[in-house]
Write a protein that holds these residues in place. Structure first.
Motif, mmCIF file in Angstrom:
data_model
loop_
_atom_site.group_PDB
_atom_site.id
_atom_site.type_symbol
_atom_site.label_atom_id
_atom_site.label_comp_id
_atom_site.label_asym_id
_atom_site.label_seq_id
_atom_site.Cartn_x
_atom_site.Cartn_y
_atom_site.Cartn_z
ATOM 1 N N LEU A 95 0.815 -1.216 0.000
ATOM 2 C CA LEU A 95 0.000 0.000 0.000
ATOM 3 C C LEU A 95 0.852 1.271 0.000
ATOM 4 O O LEU A 95 0.407 2.325 -0.451
ATOM 5 C CB LEU A 95 -0.919 0.009 1.220
ATOM 6 C CG LEU A 95 -2.140 -0.920 1.180
ATOM 7 C CD1 LEU A 95 -2.834 -0.914 2.533
ATOM 8 C CD2 LEU A 95 -3.103 -0.499 0.079
ATOM 9 N N ALA A 96 2.060 1.173 0.528
ATOM 10 C CA ALA A 96 2.925 2.355 0.606
ATOM 11 C C ALA A 96 3.289 2.834 -0.798
ATOM 12 O O ALA A 96 3.448 2.042 -1.728
ATOM 13 C CB ALA A 96 4.185 2.031 1.399
ATOM 14 N N ARG A 97 3.438 4.133 -0.951
ATOM 15 C CA ARG A 97 3.754 4.720 -2.257
ATOM 16 C C ARG A 97 5.270 4.787 -2.447
ATOM 17 O O ARG A 97 6.003 5.167 -1.541
ATOM 18 C CB ARG A 97 3.180 6.129 -2.376
ATOM 19 C CG ARG A 97 1.686 6.154 -2.464
ATOM 20 C CD ARG A 97 1.113 7.492 -2.876
ATOM 21 N NE ARG A 97 2.005 8.626 -2.702
ATOM 22 C CZ ARG A 97 1.591 9.896 -2.770
ATOM 23 N NH1 ARG A 97 0.325 10.163 -2.992
ATOM 24 N NH2 ARG A 97 2.438 10.896 -2.603
ATOM 25 N N LEU A 98 5.701 4.441 -3.654
ATOM 26 C CA LEU A 98 7.115 4.504 -3.991
ATOM 27 C C LEU A 98 7.422 5.783 -4.761
ATOM 28 O O LEU A 98 6.623 6.236 -5.586
ATOM 29 C CB LEU A 98 7.521 3.309 -4.843
ATOM 30 C CG LEU A 98 7.493 1.925 -4.179
ATOM 31 C CD1 LEU A 98 7.898 0.860 -5.187
ATOM 32 C CD2 LEU A 98 8.412 1.882 -2.963
ATOM 33 N N ALA A 99 8.591 6.341 -4.511
ATOM 34 C CA ALA A 99 9.098 7.424 -5.343
ATOM 35 C C ALA A 99 9.573 6.823 -6.670
ATOM 36 O O ALA A 99 9.705 5.596 -6.807
ATOM 37 C CB ALA A 99 10.260 8.120 -4.627
ATOM 38 N N LYS A 100 9.823 7.649 -7.643
ATOM 39 C CA LYS A 100 10.337 7.172 -8.925
ATOM 40 C C LYS A 100 11.653 6.440 -8.684
ATOM 41 O O LYS A 100 12.580 6.972 -8.087
ATOM 42 C CB LYS A 100 10.550 8.344 -9.880
ATOM 43 C CG LYS A 100 10.963 7.908 -11.272
ATOM 44 C CD LYS A 100 11.097 9.098 -12.212
ATOM 45 C CE LYS A 100 11.491 8.629 -13.612
ATOM 46 N NZ LYS A 100 11.628 9.779 -14.551
ATOM 47 N N GLY A 101 11.707 5.197 -9.139
ATOM 48 C CA GLY A 101 12.899 4.382 -8.933
ATOM 49 C C GLY A 101 12.944 3.682 -7.587
ATOM 50 O O GLY A 101 13.880 2.923 -7.309
ATOM 51 N N GLY A 102 11.938 3.921 -6.744
ATOM 52 C CA GLY A 102 11.905 3.291 -5.434
ATOM 53 C C GLY A 102 11.587 1.808 -5.520
ATOM 54 O O GLY A 102 11.007 1.332 -6.506
#
Length: 360
Positions: free
Chosen positions: A105-112
């Protein structure tokens, strides 16, 4: 770098994971570290150095009444809180379906990326969805201490070598400790307090009541007040049974985790069964004896004794194992050893570096 740690429960496991946070801080001093944890343990995680934001959840409670309006609203609020930020790394240290869900559910940054365990280690729980959700599933040695497992997972995820020195980074506000724990030596003429941690979530980890009473009497004779914390009505009743007949004993009121940590930090030491409070004692670098009825101290017990250098300082924390249960004599001998270690000019094990116990 923004990092999210997912370690939801239980108390001892949460304490064990704190050492990994300190490693991250050393390897990435500018990292912003958030932590998702069961709300009951949030006050303790707030005391962990380097944790920027604590995101509380109540998955245990929500599962009991999943479709109620109250649960649905609480779940929506939790998701909104969790998804406030984008993370460069989400690290699931739990390895269960519920922690995998939170990680997903957690959001990733670009490239995360999401990181998790690829395998079960001896004596620990593991569920396959934790591996499926991870972008990078990391293989860990099957025979791993709980503290080492979390440290290794974070080190491999974030690309650093584990530092030799270890700290839990758990801070106690000693000025806010329970009033009854302060100035015991001054008021009573005793050396100080020793807390007896008898409560545990499993009956097969308990130590006999008669043993606790005899140990308390020996501590009194040696000049120590006995402190008896508890977390339930049943544990409170046992505390009173242990205190009955002792010349110097305090049955503490039921305290929140942060207040309990503050009060334990004022003690000369802690003797306890394998439980969350005993692991807090280790994290605070108190003189501590941990009692085991099973040969499992290698994966949850104090690490300092396992890394003690021959001829070096005595360990401040040790485990005692015997079946069906350790004798009072064996526990007392262990207490005398850790108490002697505290009196040494150089008491810290070279492997372990404690946090300062001081007001924030």
């Amino acid at each position: 770098m923004r990092i999210l740690i997912v370690k939801l429960s239980s108390l001892g496991d949460v304490v064990h994971a704190m050492a990994a946070v300190q490693d991250i801080r050393q390897a990435h001093p500018d990292a912003r570290i958030d932590w998702v944890v069961e709300r009951a343990f949030a006050p303790l995680v707030l005391r962990c150095k380097g944790v920027h934001r604590v995101i509380g959840c109540e998955l245990r409670r929500w599962r009991k009444d999943m479709f109620s309006a109250e649960t649905r609203q609480a779940w929506r609020l939790f998701k909104a809180d969790l998804r406030q930020d984008d993370y460069d790394a989400v690290i699931d240290l739990q390895g269960l379906t519920k922690s995998a869900l939170v990680s997903r559910l957690a959001r990733l940054a670009k490239g995360g990326k999401r990181y998790g365990m690829a395998n079960q280690t001896e004596g620990s729980s593991f569920e396959a969805p934790a591996r499926w959700v991870a972008d990078v599933a990391i293989s860990l040695p099957a025979h791993s201490h709980a503290v080492t497992r979390s440290r290794q997972l974070c080190g491999q995820a974030l690309g650093y070598t584990l530092p030799f020195y270890m700290s839990f980074g758990l801070l106690a506000l000693i000025g806010k400790a329970l009033t009854a724990t302060k100035n015991v030596a001054f008021r009573s003429g005793l050396q100080g307090l020793v807390a007896l941690v008898h409560g545990t979530s499993r009956a097969d980890k308990e130590w006999p009541l008669a043993h606790w009473r005899e140990l308390g009497a020996r501590l009194n004779a040696a000049g120590f007040m006995v402190a008896l914390p508890h977390g339930s009505a049943a544990e409170e009743a046992v505390s009173h049974q242990i205190a009955d007949g002792l010349a110097h004993a305090q049955v503490w009121p039921r305290l929140a985790l942060d207040a309990l940590t503050d009060s334990l930090a004022n003690c000369a030491g802690v003797i306890g069964v394998d439980s969350g409070l005993s692991h807090i004692a280790v994290a605070l670098d108190l003189a501590h004896v941990q009692i085991y009825n099973f040969d499992t101290a290698w994966r949850t017990g104090p690490l300092g004794e396992q890394h003690r250098i021959s001829g070096g300082p005595l360990a401040r924390q040790v485990s005692v194992f015997e079946q069906p249960t350790p004798s009072v004599d064996k526990v007392w001998q262990a207490w005398e050893a850790v108490a002697a270690a505290v009196d040494q000019p150089q008491t810290s094990n070279p492997f372990f570096r404690a946090s300062r116990l001081a007001p924030l």
